[in-house]
Design an enzyme around this catalytic site. Structure first.
Site, PDB file in Angstrom:
ATOM      1  N   ALA A   1       0.711  -0.943   0.460  1.00  0.00           N
ATOM      2  CA  ALA A   1       0.039   0.235   0.110  1.00  0.00           C
ATOM      3  C   ALA A   1       1.260   1.493   0.090  1.00  0.00           C
ATOM      4  CB  ALA A   1      -1.065   0.369   0.909  1.00  0.00           C
TER       5      ALA A   1
ATOM      6  N   LYS B   1      -1.756 -14.338 -14.623  1.00  0.00           N
ATOM      7  CA  LYS B   1      -3.016 -14.583 -14.491  1.00  0.00           C
ATOM      8  C   LYS B   1      -4.095 -13.993 -15.702  1.00  0.00           C
ATOM      9  CE  LYS B   1      -6.005 -13.722 -11.012  1.00  0.00           C
ATOM     10  NZ  LYS B   1      -6.844 -13.180  -9.227  1.00  0.00           N
TER      11      LYS B   1
ATOM     12  N   LEU C   1      -5.725  -1.778   3.859  1.00  0.00           N
ATOM     13  CA  LEU C   1      -6.607  -1.851   4.572  1.00  0.00           C
ATOM     14  C   LEU C   1      -6.671  -1.436   5.628  1.00  0.00           C
ATOM     15  CD1 LEU C   1      -4.360  -5.018   5.575  1.00  0.00           C
ATOM     16  CD2 LEU C   1      -5.816  -5.437   4.192  1.00  0.00           C
TER      17      LEU C   1
ATOM     18  N   GLU D   1     -12.150 -12.051  -4.598  1.00  0.00           N
ATOM     19  CA  GLU D   1     -11.487 -11.892  -6.339  1.00  0.00           C
ATOM     20  C   GLU D   1     -10.286 -10.878  -7.103  1.00  0.00           C
ATOM     21  OE1 GLU D   1     -12.906 -12.680  -8.889  1.00  0.00           O
ATOM     22  OE2 GLU D   1     -14.731 -13.889  -8.465  1.00  0.00           O
TER      23      GLU D   1
END
Length: 493
Positions: free
Chosen positions: A16, A78, A327, A336
């Protein structure tokens, strides 16, 4: 208090903090003095090692070279997430990042597919999506024409280090140390400075809180408040462990449900990230640890690390002169892979609305309204996986299937079940294709489809779908194995 903003302090490092630093320094570095304060005592948590496609846009924005980034972080590609045992034990479906089929202006592709299935000639829904089939067959290739929509699996610790190097080269100042106290202005309540354990005082005009669940600035200092979503998302614990790789990395994340939550498997070049998410009301920590260690493949490289969390959001993401990112702003669990995206979109929005001439109530209100709406839509998408289940084999799944859900999600499910309609709302992350894939995967079967599809005629519909499926199959057939492409394209350094 409405003074110009010229100095920004980021409290906390990790993914972050260094995403914030990289974004600000690359876009506004000539206009701001940017300082990042980090310490192991700040208490950040970093297990987010899977991403979603918008990360590529962010990297282009801040000037990150894909091959360099992937080599530095041991990253793989991915194409989506494979979900096992969610609607029923033994079920499997893939939520891919691709576009499925082709729509018309009157009806989306699922309506044509539903008609074909009714008439007995529609294949599996994913067979009309290149990304879905490439993921299923373990194939991948990146190309200049951008034919595949993809994201990454990455080493979060290495990623933070990669962005730190970039940020410091662009002028960000790093201070190592523990924040002893947060000083507020007695009149305005704004944060004035951070007092370090060393005695140093770090002041700023704007503070970005990246201190993790603790919320050292946004909560402990400013008492912003927290909106609890655990009645909809009851999982509150996770165990994370890294293991050796035992085979070629598949181009997807695995999410496998168990009787009190789910587990993840994220394949990197040099190792695999594993974790078990669970609800402590239905599983002890010891049972969760045993379940995790019995399900992994390969030798453990670390001891399982326990993480406690509470799903929800801060009542204000931006409070006074403090913006919470990551967070510290809220948490909807990594089902997800939205955690890194939320950091990046928070910074993109902050840069677009940056208060150079001073922080005003209208600006803060606008930022908070967008952030709230965005996170609530992601929340609904996550709840969908839990609530739309036919599992009744454990108290956890019986709770999930019977719990009340937000009205906004009730309406979406009813619209799809009754009419076959899905949509992407304004400012919503997940596209129509995502909603359709997950609702079908969770066994929400529409009762009807748009009547206009009958006008196409079944013979023409069959030929169109057969041609489309053939094109997908031929496209995937040309792709190399994912592991081989990664080895050639971005082998880790």
């Amino acid at each position: 208090m409405n003074k110009p903003v010229r100095k920004v302090v980021i409290a906390g490092g990790g993914t972050a903090g260094w995403v914030c630093a990289a974004a600000l320094s690359s876009q506004l570095g000539d206009l701001l003095n940017i300082v990042l304060v980090e310490s192991e005592d700040i208490g950040t948590v970093g297990v987010g090692e899977a991403s979603i496609p918008p990360m590529r846009n962010f990297h282009r924005l801040i000037g990150v070279d894909e091959q360099q980034f992937m080599a530095a972080t041991g990253a793989t590609f991915k194409l989506g997430i494979a979900f096992e045992n969610w609607a029923r034990d033994g079920d499997r479906y893939i939520h891919s990042f691709g576009k499925t089929g082709k729509e018309t202006w009157m009806a989306d592709f699922q309506h044509f597919w539903l008609r074909a299935r009714e008439q007995g000639f529609g294949g599996e829904f994913g067979e009309y999506c290149v990304e879905h089939e490439a993921a299923r067959e373990g194939k991948f290739a990146a190309s200049s024409n951008g034919s595949l929509n993809y994201a990454y699996h990455l080493d979060a610790t290495r990623y933070a280090a990669f962005l730190r190097t970039k940020s410091e080269s662009e002028g960000v100042t790093r201070i190592e140390g523990k924040i002893q106290q947060v000083h507020l202005n007695p009149d305005s309540g704004y944060i004035e400075s951070l007092e370090m354990a060393s005695g140093e005082s770090v002041d700023a005009d704007l503070f970005i809180d990246c201190t993790g669940f603790r919320g050292l600035l946004i909560e402990e200092a400013l008492h912003t408040g927290y909106e609890d979503w655990s009645h909809w998302l009851p999982c509150d614990s996770a165990l994370a462990v890294q293991t050796e790789s035992v085979g070629p990395p598949p181009p997807y994340t695995l999410s496998s449900a168990h009787d009190s939550g789910w587990r993840w498997r994220i394949p990197l070049q040099h190792r695999v990230g594993n974790g078990l998410v669970y609800c402590s009301r239905y599983s002890s920590d010891e049972a969760a640890r045993d379940r995790l260690l019995s399900s992994i493949e390969g030798k453990p490289l670390t001891e399982p690390r326990l993480i406690r969390f509470r799903t929800g959001r801060r009542r204000q993401t931006w409070n006074k002169n403090c913006v919470a990112v990551g967070l510290s702003s809220g948490f909807v669990e990594p089902l997800e892979s939205t955690s890194i995206h939320l950091i990046m979109i928070s910074m993109t929005r902050l840069i677009q609305l940056f208060p150079f001439d001073g922080i005003t109530p209208s600006l803060v209100s606008h930022y908070n309204r967008i952030a709230k709406d965005e996170l609530e839509k992601i929340r609904d998408f996550i709840i969908l996986h839990y609530h739309a289940t036919e599992r009744s084999d454990s108290p956890f799944w019986r709770h999930c299937s019977n719990m009340s859900i937000p009205e906004s999600l009730q309406e979406r499910i009813a619209l799809f079940r009754e009419q076959g309609h899905a949509y992407q709302a304004p400012n919503e992350l997940f596209r129509l294709d995502s909603w359709v894939q997950v609702m079908l995967g969770q066994r929400i079967n529409p009762e009807r489809y748009h009547p206009i599809v009958r006008a196409m005629g079944d013979e023409r519909l069959k030929k169109t779908l057969d041609d489309f499926r053939r094109q997908v199959s031929l496209g995937v057939e040309k792709l190399p194995p994912h592991g081989a492409f990664v080895e050639e394209y971005c082998r880790e350094r």
